[in-house]
Enzyme design. Sequence first.
Site, PDB file in Angstrom:
ATOM      1  N   GLU A  26      68.890  71.443  70.384  1.00  0.00           N
ATOM      2  CA  GLU A  26      70.165  70.710  70.355  1.00  0.00           C
ATOM      3  C   GLU A  26      71.384  71.646  70.353  1.00  0.00           C
ATOM      4  OE1 GLU A  26      70.831  67.109  70.306  1.00  0.00           O
ATOM      5  OE2 GLU A  26      72.628  68.183  70.879  1.00  0.00           O
ATOM      6  N   GLU A  74      81.209  85.330  73.228  1.00  0.00           N
ATOM      7  CA  GLU A  74      79.920  86.016  73.290  1.00  0.00           C
ATOM      8  C   GLU A  74      80.145  87.510  73.056  1.00  0.00           C
ATOM      9  OE1 GLU A  74      76.849  84.344  74.022  1.00  0.00           O
ATOM     10  OE2 GLU A  74      78.203  82.725  73.532  1.00  0.00           O
ATOM     11  N   ILE A 110      77.948  69.361  68.856  1.00  0.00           N
ATOM     12  CA  ILE A 110      77.998  68.028  69.484  1.00  0.00           C
ATOM     13  C   ILE A 110      76.581  67.549  69.789  1.00  0.00           C
ATOM     14  CG2 ILE A 110      78.819  66.684  71.465  1.00  0.00           C
ATOM     15  CD1 ILE A 110      80.886  68.859  71.968  1.00  0.00           C
ATOM     16  N   LYS A 121      70.763  79.483  74.397  1.00  0.00           N
ATOM     17  CA  LYS A 121      70.872  78.850  75.727  1.00  0.00           C
ATOM     18  C   LYS A 121      70.267  79.689  76.841  1.00  0.00           C
ATOM     19  CE  LYS A 121      75.015  80.753  74.704  1.00  0.00           C
ATOM     20  NZ  LYS A 121      76.135  80.587  73.810  1.00  0.00           N
ATOM     21  N   LYS A 146      74.604  76.223  80.489  1.00  0.00           N
ATOM     22  CA  LYS A 146      74.643  74.945  79.777  1.00  0.00           C
ATOM     23  C   LYS A 146      74.582  73.757  80.744  1.00  0.00           C
ATOM     24  CE  LYS A 146      77.082  76.862  75.788  1.00  0.00           C
ATOM     25  NZ  LYS A 146      78.410  77.211  75.252  1.00  0.00           N
ATOM     26  N   VAL A 149      73.564  73.680  73.691  1.00  0.00           N
ATOM     27  CA  VAL A 149      74.693  73.186  74.499  1.00  0.00           C
ATOM     28  C   VAL A 149      75.634  72.411  73.587  1.00  0.00           C
ATOM     29  CG1 VAL A 149      75.396  71.743  76.449  1.00  0.00           C
ATOM     30  CG2 VAL A 149      73.189  72.931  76.517  1.00  0.00           C
TER      31      VAL A 149
END
Length: 401
Positions: A124, A185, A131, A100, A200, A127
């Site tokens: 994909e 993280e 999902i 990200k 995000k 974020v």
Amino acid sequence: MINIAVLGYGTIGSGVVEIVEKNQSILQKETRQSVEVKYILDIREFPGSPIEDKLVHDFGVIVNDPDVQVVVETMGGLEPAYTYAKAALMAGKAYVTSNKELVAKYGAKLLTLAKEKDTNFLFEASVGGGIPIIRPLNRCLTGDAIEEISGILNGTTNYILTQMTEEGWTFEDALKDAQAKGYAEFHPEADIEGHDARRKIAILGSLAVGRQIDFEDVYTEGITKITPEDISYAKALQCKIKLLGTYKQVGEDYYAMVTPKLVPLSQPLSGVSGVYNSIYVKGNMVGDVMFYGQGAGKLPTASAVVADVIDASTHLDRYIGPAWDEEKLILSDLSHFEQRVFVRMKDTVDSKKVQEIFGHITPVKADVAGEYAFVTDATKEKEMKEKLDMFEELIGYIRMA
Ligand code: HSE
């Protein structure tokens, strides 16, 4: 045959290798050919591991191998990921990433490069972990003007807030547990100070508006100031405290922010617990759409990466990315944004003064001694802060969703 190279054999990279092996028959069915991991790039050695024969330490081996069609990057961080992404795209290879930081900073630039080279830059997994949200925004909700995106975009903070609410844990204990489970993280400040969610929502907002939203412009507060007393008040208000990333278009104004919010139990986002993420999207035609799933963790995130590998493999010479231009979108000043706010003050405050300054308020009673708490009517952010500044008895405040 499709050959892929995986950059980084950490949690997600090893998940990608595992899924490519375990679900090989599915990958073959989708791509109509076999998909093989030809190289794994990592600075470490893995003696005795089954991946040993694929391990390389030099990216040059990968970028110069014409048999590699798809490069998968799961290392995170801006460098060397950005250099690798440019080199791979320049060489006409598709680049799939879960990174990200890379997407928020250079997504638009790398998409332009992918378009020029008739290849793809897919992200994909950057974020919402597992999902599907990037592809739906790019390919399904494209007939709509996206008016709002609001989401629980960070699993670690949602896990912490859930444990504080349901188990009465302290913030510190819940954070340690999230780290032990591999959600957080490497530097947990990225999670708890809201920086991860900030990137995000900048990515999602950019996709919604089709222009670059710089994550640095997104107003951001984390959850480090949330206390057990706040949790008690949330319960009294029939709400849950959630860290929400929000992008909203109001007329000509575009807003983006990450802040803890009190979400009423009647709103679906309040029911999203643990490491799960959820994203609410409002389109001007489709209305309300919700996405829900695991926003972090090895296999959920790797699952989204592998879906991109399949998409890249079936569109090797055709750009299928979004219309996300490099032109920067200037976000509107949050001071004009209107919302209700929950306020805590010491009970030494003069309640008449509170009513004079705030006008109509709704008092809130919880099992917290020595305090006076209330919810304001909808107030502009700037006005609200000016009013709060008039009280030295102020303990804290949380915006209402
Ligand atoms: N630390 C992130 C989270 C990982 O907790 O959501 C997924 O981006």
